[in-house]
Design an enzyme around this catalytic site. Structure first.
Site, short mmCIF file in Angstrom:
data_model
loop_
_atom_site.label_atom_id
_atom_site.label_comp_id
_atom_site.label_asym_id
_atom_site.label_seq_id
_atom_site.Cartn_x
_atom_site.Cartn_y
_atom_site.Cartn_z
N SER A 122 0.82 -1.20 0.00
CA SER A 122 0.00 0.00 0.00
C SER A 122 0.86 1.26 0.00
CB SER A 122 -0.92 -0.01 1.22
OG SER A 122 -1.65 1.21 1.33
N GLY A 176 2.06 5.85 -1.02
CA GLY A 176 2.92 6.60 -0.12
C GLY A 176 2.43 6.45 1.31
N GLU A 233 5.65 2.03 14.71
CA GLU A 233 6.76 1.15 14.32
C GLU A 233 6.37 0.24 13.16
OE1 GLU A 233 9.72 -2.32 16.09
OE2 GLU A 233 8.78 -0.91 17.48
N ARG A 234 5.11 -0.21 13.12
CA ARG A 234 4.68 -1.08 12.03
C ARG A 234 4.77 -0.34 10.69
NH1 ARG A 234 -0.12 -3.47 9.48
NH2 ARG A 234 -1.31 -1.61 10.03
#
Length: 298
Positions: free
Chosen positions: A72, A77, A97-98
Site C-alpha cells: 500500500s 505513499g 513502528e509497524r
C-alpha cells in the site's frame, strides 16, 4: 518528603482523551516538508534517522500484514505520520513502528513524522494507547505494558483505566495473566489460547497441561474454569471422610473478589465462620490491598 514520580508529573489531559487529542485534532493527511532539525511539528525525516523503542509494548508483527502495508505504501505513499521523540542524534519511535517497518520494505528514503519531547512514562502510555486503539496488542503484551507503568512509574490500576479507557477490572484481569508460566503465556501470544481461557487457569496446578487440554478439546471458558477448579489440590481431611463439594456461590465470590483485586482469592467457609485468603506476589500488590481495606484513595 519527596513526591513519587507519579505525583510529580503534571496532569496530561490529552492522554485521557486518546492519541488524536495528544497529536492535535487535525493532523494533515499529506506529509508536510519542513526543517528536519526543528524541535517539533510535522516534517520529513530520513528513514535511517528513526530507531525502534526497545521497551515498546508490541513485540509481534504479522509478516503477511506487514507486506500488505508495504504494498500500500509503495502505491499510495505513507499518509499517516510516525510519532517520534528526540533520542540523541536520532529519533525514537513512539507510535508507528509497524508503518516504519513497512516503509523500509517499500524502500522509502524519507517518511513523515511528528516530533514531541516526551518522558519515558509518556512514551509508554502513548504506545499503549495507539496499539490498544488499533487492537494491535495481544493480551500478554498489553498486560506487560500495564505492569511496567505500575512498577516503574507508579501508576495505579484506576489511573491506567482512565488513560486507556478500560475498566479497572479489565486491567486487573490482564495483570493476572502474568502469573501464568511462560509456556502458557506464549499460547496466549500466538492466540492458540484465548484470554478468557487463560485467565480461568491462573493459579491452577500443572497449568501447561490444562492449557493444552483446553486447546485440544476446544473447551469453553466455563469448562476451562471447571477443569481448573477440579484440578486444584483437595484440602487435607481425615481418613474415611468424603471430600466436601465446593459451594458454587463461594467459588463465584472468589472469582468476583479476584477480579476486583486482580489477585488470587481463596475462601474457606464453615459452619462457624471461615477465612479469606488473598495471595500477593509483590509489595506493591500488598500496599494496594492495605489501601483498599483502610479506605484510602489509590
Amino acid at each position: 518528603m519527596t513526591d513519587s514520580p507519579a505525583a510529580a508529573r503534571k496532569p496530561r489531559p490529552g492522554l485521557g482523551r486518546g492519541l488524536s487529542a495528544l497529536l492535535g485534532e487535525s493532523v494533515p493527511e499529506e506529509p508536510i516538508k519542513g526543517n528536519p532539525t526543528s524541535a517539533s511539528g510535522v516534517r520529513m525525516l530520513p528513514i535511517s534517522a528513526l530507531i525502534a523503542d526497545p521497551n515498546q509494548p508490541r513485540r509481534h508483527f504479522d509478516e503477511e500484514a506487514l507486506e500488505t502495508l508495504a504494498d500500500s505504501i509503495r502505491t499510495r505513499g505513507m499518509i499517516q505520520p510516525i510519532f517520534v521523540r528526540p533520542h540523541g542524534q536520532n529519533f525514537q519511535i513512539v507510535a508507528g513502528e509497524r508503518r516504519w517497518r513497512a516503509a523500509q520494505r517499500a524502500r522509502l528514503h524519507e517518511v513523515p513524522v511528528i516530533v514531541r519531547e516526551l518522558t519515558d512514562a509518556e512514551t509508554l502510555e502513548i504506545a499503549l494507547i495507539e496499539n490498544i486503539q488499533r487492537q494491535d496488542l495481544n493480551a500478554i503484551e498489553e498486560a506487560e505494558g500495564y505492569a511496567r507503568l505500575i512498577r516503574e512509574f507508579g501508576h495505579t490500576q484506576e489511573a491506567l483505566g482512565k488513560i486507556v479507557h478500560k475498566s479497572r477490572s479489565h486491567i486487573a484481569n490482564l495483570l493476572r495473566l502474568l502469573d501464568l508460566p511462560p509456556s502458557v503465556r506464549e499460547m496466549v501470544v500466538d492466540r492458540s489460547l484465548e484470554m478468557g481461557h487463560a485467565r480461568a487457569l491462573v493459579g491452577a496446578p500443572d497449568t501447561e497441561k490444562l492449557a493444552k487440554e483446553v486447546v485440544a478439546k476446544g473447551l469453553s471458558v466455563r469448562d476451562a474454569e471447571k477443569l481448573a477448579r477440579n484440578a486444584k489440590p483437595l484440602p487435607k481431611r481425615k481418613a474415611g471422610t468424603a471430600a466436601p463439594e465446593r459451594d458454587p456461590d463461594i467459588a463465584a465470590l472468589e472469582r468476583h473478589l479476584g477480579d476486583v483485586l486482580g489477585l488470587n482469592v481463596r475462601i474457606a467457609h464453615g459452619e462457624k465462620g471461615g477465612a479469606l485468603t488473598v495471595s500477593y506476589s509483590t509489595l506493591d500488590q500488598l500496599d494496594m490491598v492495605c489501601q483498599r481495606l483502610s479506605g484510602e484513595r489509590i
